[in-house]
Design an enzyme around this catalytic site. Structure first.
Site, PDB file in Angstrom:
ATOM      1  CG  HIS A 280      14.991  25.332  -0.138  1.00  0.00           C
ATOM      2  ND1 HIS A 280      16.150  25.441  -0.946  1.00  0.00           N
ATOM      3  CD2 HIS A 280      14.401  24.008  -0.330  1.00  0.00           C
ATOM      4  CE1 HIS A 280      15.702  24.464  -1.785  1.00  0.00           C
ATOM      5  NE2 HIS A 280      14.742  23.729  -1.545  1.00  0.00           N
TER       6      HIS A 280
ATOM      7  CG  ASP B 113      16.987  18.712  -1.913  1.00  0.00           C
ATOM      8  OD1 ASP B 113      16.270  17.933  -1.309  1.00  0.00           O
ATOM      9  OD2 ASP B 113      16.752  19.341  -2.968  1.00  0.00           O
TER      10      ASP B 113
ATOM     11  CG  HIS C  24      15.231  21.700  -5.303  1.00  0.00           C
ATOM     12  ND1 HIS C  24      14.498  20.570  -4.832  1.00  0.00           N
ATOM     13  CD2 HIS C  24      14.237  22.191  -6.300  1.00  0.00           C
ATOM     14  CE1 HIS C  24      13.378  20.162  -5.745  1.00  0.00           C
ATOM     15  NE2 HIS C  24      13.432  21.049  -6.619  1.00  0.00           N
TER      16      HIS C  24
ATOM     17  CG  ASP D 102      14.720  16.527  -4.278  1.00  0.00           C
ATOM     18  OD1 ASP D 102      15.911  16.321  -4.082  1.00  0.00           O
ATOM     19  OD2 ASP D 102      14.230  17.623  -3.951  1.00  0.00           O
TER      20      ASP D 102
HETATM   21 ZN    ZN Z   1      14.794  19.267  -3.158  1.00  0.00          ZN
END
Ligand code: ZN
Length: 343
Positions: free
Chosen positions: A160, A196, A198, A285
């Protein structure tokens, strides 16, 4: 497969994060890395080595010097102000604010560089952050040295973090720093596959205008999932980078069948790109039991995922990102590596 692991990771232990209806204990915590390491040893994945300390110049190939300086010195400045709590902004930039003016104050710089309330620094975070980048760089060095694969057990995670902004539990973009290191040491083209849950907004932003690093992201639809503001299907890259960013957002509830179809689409794009090396941003995740995510992958699906990545037959660097079902994180992460190795 050799694992690079930094014991300094535990020096970053976030005191909490603002999510849902309040300030809660941080999901991104030291046990995550320890349990993955335990599983690496339990299955006999291979040698475990400490990272070599790298010059900050490798980090500055990717990140803005002002942001890196903030990460490095914020704790001392915070303490000088007599503060003892988590080091975090209390305002964030949005449309209508100036982008050309970096405030001189600590609060102002935190507001300028950090984009969420889940990523506080602590007094000892910088040492862990730098060691995490060194972990990715050391593992990249194994590929440069001729290894077919390596596992950078990074913590804190990185995907991120953009060139000049950080958030999402991430401070420096370990995968991007490693990809650049590979580029600077003989790899003409590098692909990054981010699995991931996200969207890896930082990785996308860093390489969005480049055609030498292809970025493929599979993730929860940002219309309802963090980071909300990037990761949609209509983000193909720009300028020289147009056509070198592929986002494959998937709806909540996606299980293996839907996931596999998107994964194979991403793998086909990477195969067409014909990279000299592959970096996998490895988040687990996507697991059905993850407390903050909404896909339905199960333990064996991670073996399949690793097996599909292997079909590219490229030197492959796995860089640890997210995964918050802590009791199962070791099984899920190492299953990807075992699946890759054909175990
Ligand atoms: Zn994540």
């Amino acid at each position: 497969m050799e694992t690079i692991f930094n014991t300094q990771h535990a020096l970053h232990h976030s005191p909490g994060e603002l999510v849902g209806d309040g300030y809660v204990p941080a999901f991104e915590k030291p046990e995550r890395a320890e349990l993955i390491l335990a599983r690496v040893k339990e299955v006999g994945l291979g040698k475990v080595s400490a990272p070599i300390e790298h010059d900050l110049a490798d980090v500055l190939r990717i990140h803005d010097a002002g942001m890196v300086e903030l990460l490095r010195t914020a704790a001392a400045e915070w303490a000088a102000l007599g503060r003892t709590g988590p080091i975090a902004p209390f305002t964030w930039a949005t449309r209508g604010m100036r982008e050309d003016r970096i405030p001189r104050s600590l609060n102002g710089r935190l507001s300028y560089y950090c984009f969420d309330a889940g990523t506080p620094l602590t007094a000892t975070s910088w040492e862990a952050i730098k060691a995490s980048a060194d972990t990715a760089l050391t593992a990249a060095g194994r590929l440069i040295g001729g290894a077919g694969s390596a596992f950078a057990l990074c913590r804190p995670p990185g995907h991120h973090a953009g060139s000049d902004h950080y958030g999402g539990y991430c401070f420096l973009n370990n995968a991007a720093i490693a990809a650049q290191k590979l580029r600077d040491n003989g790899a003409g083209r590098v692909a990054i596959l981010d699995v991931d849950y996200h969207h890896g907004n930082g990785t996308q932003q860093i390489f969005y205008h480049r055609d030498d690093v292809l970025v493929v992201n599979l993730h929860g639809d940002p219309d309802s999932e963090y980071p909300f503001r990037l990761g949609y299907a209509d983000e193909p890259g720009a300028g020289a980078g147009e056509g070198f960013n592929l986002n494959l957002p998937l709806p909540p509830g996606t299980a293996w069948a839907g996931y596999e179809a998107a994964l194979r689409q991403g793998i086909a794009r990477i195969a067409a790109f014909a990279p000299d090396a592959l970096v996998v941003s490895l988040g687990v995740d996507t697991y059905k039991g993850d407390p903050i995510s909404h896909f339905k992958l199960d333990h064996d699906d991670y073996l399949r995922l690793g097996g599909i990545v292997k079909t590219l037959n490229k030197p492959t660097l796995f860089v640890m990102e997210g995964g918050y079902a802590v009791a199962e994180i070791g099984i899920n992460a190492v299953n990807v590596l075992s699946g890759f190795l054909g175990g």
